[in-house]
Design an enzyme around this catalytic site. Structure first.
Site, PDB file in Angstrom:
ATOM      1  CB  CYS A  86     -60.449  -3.788  14.139  1.00 44.70           C
ATOM      2  SG  CYS A  86     -59.413  -4.243  12.780  1.00 44.70           S
ATOM      3  CG  HIS A 113     -62.013  -6.587  16.005  1.00 41.37           C
ATOM      4  ND1 HIS A 113     -60.866  -6.808  15.185  1.00 41.37           N
ATOM      5  CD2 HIS A 113     -61.474  -7.319  17.064  1.00 41.37           C
ATOM      6  CE1 HIS A 113     -60.073  -7.414  15.721  1.00 41.37           C
ATOM      7  NE2 HIS A 113     -60.249  -7.780  17.021  1.00 41.37           N
ATOM      8  CD  GLU A 142     -64.215 -13.395   8.543  1.00 41.51           C
ATOM      9  OE1 GLU A 142     -63.092 -14.115   8.773  1.00 41.51           O
ATOM     10  OE2 GLU A 142     -64.781 -13.166   7.467  1.00 41.51           O
ATOM     11  CD  GLN A 166     -56.960  -4.578   2.788  1.00 38.99           C
ATOM     12  OE1 GLN A 166     -57.008  -3.867   3.941  1.00 38.99           O
ATOM     13  NE2 GLN A 166     -55.945  -4.239   1.958  1.00 38.99           N
TER      14      GLN A 166
END
Length: 198
Positions: free
Chosen positions: A158, A90, A88, A128
Site C-alpha cells: 500500500c 487497502h 486491512e 502490522q
C-alpha cells in the site's frame, strides 16, 4: 488421465465472493465474460479464503499441541520467519520477516509451532502493529514464559504501489514482555537477530 487439483473451500462463501468479484471487475470497466477473466472471480474467491485462513485457526491450540515440560531458562529464538499478510486498510499485501524469542519458565514448545503462530495471525486482515502484539500475547498466555520478544520487519504494497510509492521503505514493529523489558536482555535479543551465525 486429466490433472485434477483438490482444495476445500466453503461453497457459500465462494459463491458470494465470485458474484462480488465479477461485479467489481465489470465496475472497473473490464468485461468479466472475456476469456482471460472468466475464471478470475473464482480464483480471487479462493485466494482470499486462503489468505485469510487464520480466522479458522487457534494459536493457543497450536502451541499446546507441542508443549513440553523442560527445565531450561535460556533464550529461545526463531528468527527470519517469513510472513505474508493483508493490509486491512487497502486490501493489499505486506510481507517480511518475524523474529521471535521467549525465555522458558518450565515449558517449551515445538519450534515449528512458533512459525505457525505467525501464520495464524498474519493470514488475516491486519495492521502490522496489532499482528506484533497478537503473536506476543499468544506465546505469553500459553507458555507463561519469563519473557517474550517479537520484532517484525515488513514491506507494505500500500506504500509501494500507491499513495507515496516508496518502494524501499521497511516498517519495523516490536513488542516485549517480562525479562525482555530489561535493557540487557532486550539488547542481547536485538544483537542475536542482527547477527549472521551460520
Amino acid at each position: 488421465m486429466a490433472y485434477k487439483k483438490t482444495e476445500q473451500y466453503d461453497e457459500d462463501v465462494t459463491a458470494g465472493l465470485i458474484k462480488t468479484y465479477k461485479e467489481s471487475i465489470d465496475l472497473l470497466g473490464e468485461d468479466s465474460e472475456r476469456e482471460g477473466l472468466l475464471k478470475t472471480p473464482e480464483r480471487m474467491a479462493k485466494a482470499m479464503q486462503f489468505l485469510t485462513q487464520g480466522y479458522q485457526l487457534d494459536a493457543h491450540a497450536i502451541l499446546e499441541s507441542a508443549k513440553f515440560h523442560e527445565d531450561v531458562n535460556e533464550m529461545v529464538i526463531v528468527k527470519d520467519i517469513e510472513l505474508y499478510s493483508m493490509c486491512e486498510h487497502h486490501m493489499l499485501p505486506f510481507y517480511g520477516k518475524a523474529h521471535i524469542a521467549y525465555i522458558p519458565n518450565g515449558y517449551i514448545t515445538g519450534l515449528s509451532k512458533i512459525a505457525r503462530v505467525v501464520d495464524v495471525y498474519s493470514r488475516r486482515l491486519q495492521v502490522q502493529e496489532r499482528l506484533t502484539h497478537q503473536i506476543l500475547d499468544a506465546i505469553k498466555d500459553t507458555l507463561n514464559p519469563q519473557g517474550v520478544a517479537v520484532v517484525i520487519e515488513a514491506s507494505h504494497l500500500c506504500m509501494m504501489m500507491r499513495g507515496v510509492q516508496k518502494q524501499n521503505s521497511v516498517t519495523t514493529t516490536s513488542a516485549f514482555s517480562g525479562q525482555f523489558e530489561k535493557n540487557e536482555t532486550r539488547s542481547e535479543f536485538m544483537k542475536l537477530i542482527s547477527a549472521t551465525l551460520h
